[in-house]
Design an enzyme around this catalytic site. Structure first.
Site, PDB file in Angstrom:
ATOM      1  N   ARG A   1       0.860  -1.174   0.000  1.00 56.21           N
ATOM      2  CA  ARG A   1       0.000   0.000   0.000  1.00 56.21           C
ATOM      3  C   ARG A   1       0.904   1.234   0.000  1.00 56.21           C
ATOM      4  NH1 ARG A   1      -2.315  -3.389   4.147  1.00 56.21           N
ATOM      5  NH2 ARG A   1      -4.388  -4.159   3.560  1.00 56.21           N
TER       6      ARG A   1
ATOM      7  N   HIS B   1      -1.883   1.974  -6.384  1.00 59.26           N
ATOM      8  CA  HIS B   1      -2.606   0.749  -6.059  1.00 59.26           C
ATOM      9  C   HIS B   1      -2.675  -0.193  -7.263  1.00 59.26           C
ATOM     10  CE1 HIS B   1      -4.353  -0.287  -2.239  1.00 59.26           C
ATOM     11  NE2 HIS B   1      -5.334  -0.946  -2.821  1.00 59.26           N
TER      12      HIS B   1
ATOM     13  N   LYS C   1      -2.379  -2.130   7.829  1.00 59.47           N
ATOM     14  CA  LYS C   1      -3.556  -1.554   8.467  1.00 59.47           C
ATOM     15  C   LYS C   1      -3.677  -2.060   9.896  1.00 59.47           C
ATOM     16  CE  LYS C   1      -6.578  -0.546   4.537  1.00 59.47           C
ATOM     17  NZ  LYS C   1      -7.903  -0.803   3.936  1.00 59.47           N
TER      18      LYS C   1
ATOM     19  N   ARG D   1      -0.074  -2.696  -6.951  1.00 56.78           N
ATOM     20  CA  ARG D   1      -0.457  -3.700  -5.950  1.00 56.78           C
ATOM     21  C   ARG D   1      -1.411  -4.727  -6.571  1.00 56.78           C
ATOM     22  NH1 ARG D   1      -1.279  -4.608  -0.286  1.00 56.78           N
ATOM     23  NH2 ARG D   1      -3.452  -4.883   0.333  1.00 56.78           N
TER      24      ARG D   1
ATOM     25  N   HIS E   1      -4.571  -8.821   3.732  1.00 51.13           N
ATOM     26  CA  HIS E   1      -6.034  -8.823   3.808  1.00 51.13           C
ATOM     27  C   HIS E   1      -6.490  -9.693   4.978  1.00 51.13           C
ATOM     28  CE1 HIS E   1      -6.466  -7.896  -0.775  1.00 51.13           C
ATOM     29  NE2 HIS E   1      -6.206  -6.817  -0.071  1.00 51.13           N
TER      30      HIS E   1
END
Length: 333
Positions: free
Chosen positions: A154, A249, A178, A252, A275
């Site tokens: 990211r 992105h 994240k 990615r 994820h």
């Protein structure tokens, strides 16, 4: 059950909510800022309609969502804003600012999965070749593109990538994703080579205090901003003659799609992308339908026995079970 806390001091509530997002939810800076921006939209709407937080109902929130629709906010953006609003009212209920949660029955609009743009390998090579190596930032920009594509990072993970977390001998990096969750990602020899070349240029930069361990810096010695990474990627795509809608992105997405095409396990791709939910990763299956069809044709028992024969020969199979199989394979590819 009566309320035990005053809801009149909105600035105090906002400060408490932001602390809650940071300390208890552990959200990243970008997600936290998005939640606060969405909350500001709601509070502005309530001010305009002379509605206090105490008087907000489910219908009030539905009218707010309707207003978003009327000014042209996309369904996807509406869903994100509603997610932030729901988090805020959960907080108000949890902290006894409200007796009930008016957002509990607020429906989120359905968003179809949007297939991301994917670059071909030759297009990525063209972007790297488009870097002007005569400029001081040339080698840095080559290293940025290679690192984004090699690791599927990211933008925030790239801008915060630390030198001490690059293990060149073992060919992996550690990033903070994240929710401040760490993960280990393999990095290609190409990317490592570009980073090593960039380090010679980086040593000439007057690095600012606190940025000593940050890999990618601007000419003033500060870490690069997200906006700058977007600019670099889009400029190189334009120079390479790529007419797709490109962002960092996109690299990615390309990383994940090319791994899938190469036969990588979906769970492994999920781990490398960071994820939490496998359904987020499964979007890449839709991008590579042709390869999946080839896999079915090559390995499904209904198709396997015929793959070495031309189609017209398969139709001449004698009657019986094999004839049925032939019809099935033709009618249901």
């Amino acid at each position: 059950m009566s309320r035990t806390r005053s809801i009149d001091s909105i600035p105090d509530i906002i400060r408490s909510y932001e602390a809650y997002l940071l300390l208890e939810r552990g959200l990243s800076d970008n997600t936290r800022c998005a939640y606060m921006t969405d909350l500001d939209k709601l509070l502005s709407y309530l001010t305009g309609s002379s509605t206090s937080l105490r008087d907000v109902t489910t219908d009030t929130l539905r009218e707010f969502v309707g207003a978003l629709y009327e000014i042209g906010i996309s369904t996807r953006s509406q869903a994100r804003i509603i997610s932030g609003i729901k988090a805020f009212f959960r907080f108000l209920k949890l902290e006894n600012y409200l007796d009930s949660n008016p957002a509990l029955l607020l429906e989120t609009p359905r968003c179809g999965k949007r297939l991301p743009e994917v670059l071909r390998i030759d297009e990525i090579d063209a972007m790297i070749s488009a870097v002007d190596m005569e400029k001081p930032e040339g080698q840095r920009n080559r290293a940025i593109i290679e690192t984004l594509y090699s690791c599927g990072l990211r933008v925030s993970e790239l801008t915060n990538l630390e030198i001490s977390r690059i293990y060149a001998a073992e060919q992996f990096v550690i990033v903070n994703g994240k929710g401040n969750k760490e993960r280990i990602i393999p990095i290609s020899p190409n990317a490592l080579s570009e980073i090593e070349a960039y380090m010679a240029d980086r040593q000439k930069i007057d690095v600012r205090s606190g940025e000593e361990n940050i890999l990618f810096l601007n000419r003033r010695g500060h870490r690069l901003t997200r906006v700058m990474i977007f600019y670099i990627v889009r400029q190189l795509a334009e120079l390479a003659g790529i007419r797709k809608e490109i962002s960092p992105h996109t690299l990615r997405h390309s990383f994940a799609t090319h791994l899938l095409e190469g036969g990588a396990n979906l769970r492994a791709i999920q781990q490398m992308l960071g994820h939490e939910d496998i359904s987020t990763t499964e979007i890449y299956i839709h991008i590579d339908r042709s390869r999946l069809r080839e896999e079915i044709m090559a390995h499904h028992p209904r198709n396997r026995r015929y793959r070495s024969f031309p189609a017209e020969e398969a139709t001449e199979t004698p009657a019986g079970d094999d004839a049925t199989d032939s019809r099935d394979s033709q009618q249901n590819p």
